[in-house]
Design a protein around this motif. Structure first.
Motif, short mmCIF file in Angstrom:
data_model
loop_
_atom_site.label_atom_id
_atom_site.label_comp_id
_atom_site.label_asym_id
_atom_site.label_seq_id
_atom_site.Cartn_x
_atom_site.Cartn_y
_atom_site.Cartn_z
N PRO A 159 0.83 -1.22 0.00
CA PRO A 159 0.00 0.00 0.00
C PRO A 159 0.86 1.27 0.00
CG PRO A 159 -0.73 -1.58 1.67
CD PRO A 159 0.60 -2.05 1.19
N LYS A 160 0.25 2.37 -0.39
CA LYS A 160 0.93 3.65 -0.40
C LYS A 160 0.86 4.30 0.99
CE LYS A 160 -0.02 4.60 -5.28
NZ LYS A 160 -0.67 5.54 -6.23
N SER A 161 1.91 5.01 1.36
CA SER A 161 1.90 5.71 2.65
C SER A 161 0.86 6.82 2.64
CB SER A 161 3.29 6.29 2.94
OG SER A 161 3.63 7.27 1.98
N LYS A 162 0.43 7.18 3.84
CA LYS A 162 -0.57 8.23 4.03
C LYS A 162 -1.89 7.91 3.32
CE LYS A 162 2.94 11.86 4.53
NZ LYS A 162 3.42 13.17 4.05
N SER A 163 -2.17 6.62 3.18
CA SER A 163 -3.42 6.19 2.56
C SER A 163 -4.00 5.05 3.38
CB SER A 163 -3.18 5.71 1.13
OG SER A 163 -2.61 4.41 1.12
N LYS A 164 -5.25 4.73 3.10
CA LYS A 164 -5.90 3.57 3.71
C LYS A 164 -6.14 2.51 2.64
CE LYS A 164 -8.88 4.20 7.01
NZ LYS A 164 -10.08 4.63 7.79
N GLN A 165 -5.20 2.44 1.72
CA GLN A 165 -5.28 1.49 0.63
C GLN A 165 -5.36 0.07 1.17
OE1 GLN A 165 -2.02 1.78 -2.13
NE2 GLN A 165 -2.72 0.07 -3.38
N LEU A 166 -6.15 -0.76 0.51
CA LEU A 166 -6.31 -2.14 0.94
C LEU A 166 -5.03 -2.93 0.73
CD1 LEU A 166 -9.83 -2.94 -0.61
CD2 LEU A 166 -9.32 -2.22 1.73
N LEU A 167 -4.71 -3.79 1.69
CA LEU A 167 -3.65 -4.77 1.53
C LEU A 167 -4.32 -6.07 1.10
CD1 LEU A 167 -0.74 -5.88 1.91
CD2 LEU A 167 -1.38 -6.40 4.28
N ILE A 168 -3.94 -6.57 -0.07
CA ILE A 168 -4.59 -7.75 -0.65
C ILE A 168 -3.56 -8.86 -0.79
CG2 ILE A 168 -5.87 -8.67 -2.61
CD1 ILE A 168 -6.83 -5.82 -3.19
N ILE A 169 -3.87 -10.01 -0.19
CA ILE A 169 -3.00 -11.17 -0.27
C ILE A 169 -3.70 -12.25 -1.10
CG2 ILE A 169 -1.76 -12.96 1.00
CD1 ILE A 169 -1.84 -11.14 3.46
N ASP A 170 -3.04 -12.68 -2.17
CA ASP A 170 -3.52 -13.81 -2.96
C ASP A 170 -2.80 -15.06 -2.48
OD1 ASP A 170 -5.44 -12.74 -4.88
OD2 ASP A 170 -3.75 -11.60 -5.68
N PHE A 171 -3.57 -16.04 -1.99
CA PHE A 171 -2.97 -17.23 -1.42
C PHE A 171 -2.43 -18.21 -2.45
CE2 PHE A 171 -6.30 -16.41 2.02
CZ PHE A 171 -5.39 -15.88 2.90
N ASN A 172 -3.00 -18.17 -3.66
CA ASN A 172 -2.71 -19.24 -4.63
C ASN A 172 -3.05 -20.60 -4.04
OD1 ASN A 172 -1.71 -17.79 -6.93
ND2 ASN A 172 0.14 -17.34 -5.75
N ASP A 173 -4.09 -20.63 -3.24
CA ASP A 173 -4.51 -21.84 -2.54
C ASP A 173 -5.91 -21.58 -1.99
OD1 ASP A 173 -4.56 -24.30 -1.32
OD2 ASP A 173 -2.87 -23.94 0.02
N LYS A 174 -6.63 -22.64 -1.69
CA LYS A 174 -7.95 -22.51 -1.08
C LYS A 174 -7.80 -22.70 0.42
CE LYS A 174 -10.28 -24.08 -5.28
NZ LYS A 174 -11.03 -25.17 -5.96
N ILE A 175 -7.76 -21.60 1.13
CA ILE A 175 -7.52 -21.61 2.57
C ILE A 175 -8.84 -21.73 3.33
CG2 ILE A 175 -6.57 -20.30 4.52
CD1 ILE A 175 -4.45 -21.33 2.60
N ASP A 176 -8.83 -22.52 4.39
CA ASP A 176 -10.00 -22.64 5.25
C ASP A 176 -10.37 -21.26 5.78
OD1 ASP A 176 -11.76 -24.49 7.10
OD2 ASP A 176 -10.79 -23.03 8.42
N HIS A 177 -11.63 -20.85 5.64
CA HIS A 177 -11.99 -19.46 5.92
C HIS A 177 -11.86 -19.12 7.41
CE1 HIS A 177 -15.89 -21.07 7.18
NE2 HIS A 177 -16.23 -19.87 7.62
N ILE A 178 -12.16 -20.05 8.31
CA ILE A 178 -11.99 -19.77 9.74
C ILE A 178 -10.51 -19.67 10.08
CG2 ILE A 178 -12.29 -20.74 12.05
CD1 ILE A 178 -15.01 -21.71 11.26
N SER A 179 -9.72 -20.52 9.48
CA SER A 179 -8.28 -20.48 9.70
C SER A 179 -7.71 -19.14 9.24
CB SER A 179 -7.61 -21.63 8.94
OG SER A 179 -6.29 -21.83 9.35
N ALA A 180 -8.17 -18.65 8.09
CA ALA A 180 -7.69 -17.37 7.57
C ALA A 180 -8.11 -16.21 8.47
CB ALA A 180 -8.22 -17.15 6.15
N GLN A 181 -9.27 -16.32 9.08
CA GLN A 181 -9.74 -15.29 10.00
C GLN A 181 -8.96 -15.28 11.30
OE1 GLN A 181 -13.85 -16.37 10.41
NE2 GLN A 181 -14.45 -15.53 8.44
N THR A 182 -8.38 -16.42 11.66
CA THR A 182 -7.79 -16.61 12.98
C THR A 182 -6.27 -16.46 13.01
OG1 THR A 182 -9.58 -18.17 13.48
CG2 THR A 182 -7.68 -18.17 14.96
#
Length: 260
Positions: A159-182
């Protein structure tokens, strides 16, 4: 005027209380799932009663034939604290190779075949209301996933400084959604960066929105080695490992990024 406003609010609250419960999601949400999938999660719009969830679940093939012996019949149903999400475990004996159930019946799903998981409408919420309608999820079984999650395969933006730009991570995998939240968090010098996150692209993408603007500094994406994909392969080990081949990785994983 006040009387009308009071009546409007009362009607809205009454409608919310008496609206019929619904199935919101069945996780994983992808329409192609590996044959060694280990669990489904069913999320409801309202707290539900515990009343033999498997009696209201049907799994069929493309011909509409019932598939039995797939789900593990646990003594206690696996509901979350809010009673809005229940976990269905695929019988581990049908997943792990070498076990008796696997040798006799094989895996629960056959590669290339289509299946439909249906929740019937007879489930009751805490107000004794049935589901508004039944809910079905159709998916194709694809080749097994025997590769554990690897952070070195992840892609993310800076992300760019002085911004609230989203940080987006592509897993290249199907991650368990509860695991990703935790088990994923953003830190700076050991302190957790506050913000909210969501999962996109059928739980293959983790999106973080910071509470405050990014600053010029080094951040870390910290990942617990307990993180699992949808087949219960963890950062430590694949689920279907050979006997005596389990190795625990002591340190958690992390990625760093510098905002300049």
């Amino acid at each position: 005027m006040r009387t009308m406003l009071f009546l409007l609010i009362t009607c809205q609250l009454f409608a919310q209380k008496n609206s019929l419960p619904e199935v919101i999601h069945i996780y994983p949400t992808a329409d192609s799932l590996p044959v060694n999938l280990t669990r489904f999660y069913i999320e409801f719009s309202k707290p539900m009663q515990e009343m033999g969830i498997l009696n209201h679940i049907k799994l069929t093939n493309k011909k509409g034939e019932n598939i039995t012996g797939v789900f593990f019949e646990n003594q206690y149903e696996l509901w979350d604290e809010d009673r809005k999400k229940v976990t269905l475990i695929i019988d581990p004996g049908r997943v792990k190779t070498g076990l008796l159930a696997n040798k006799i019946m094989g895996r629960a799903f056959d590669e290339g075949q289509q299946y439909t998981l249906t929740v019937d409408s007879l489930l009751l919420d805490f107000n004794d209301q049935k589901l508004a309608t039944s809910f079905s999820k159709t998916f194709i079984a694809v080749k097994e996933d025997s590769i554990p999650p690897k952070v070195e395969l992840w892609h993310y933006n800076v992300p760019k400084s002085k911004s609230k730009q989203l940080l987006i991570i592509d897993f290249n995998d199907k991650i368990d959604h509860i695991s990703a939240q935790t088990f994923i968090r953003i830190t700076y010098k050991g302190k957790i960066v506050e913000g909210k996150f969501s999962l996109k692209r059928n739980e293959q993408q983790w999106v973080f929105e910071p509470k405050k603007k990014w600053k010029k500094r080094e951040y870390r994406i910290e990942v617990s080695n307990n993180l699992e994909d949808i087949t219960t392969n963890s950062m430590n080990q694949v689920f279907d490992h050979k006997l005596g081949d389990f190795k625990v990785q002591q340190e958690n994983s992390s990625l760093t990024f510098n905002i300049k």
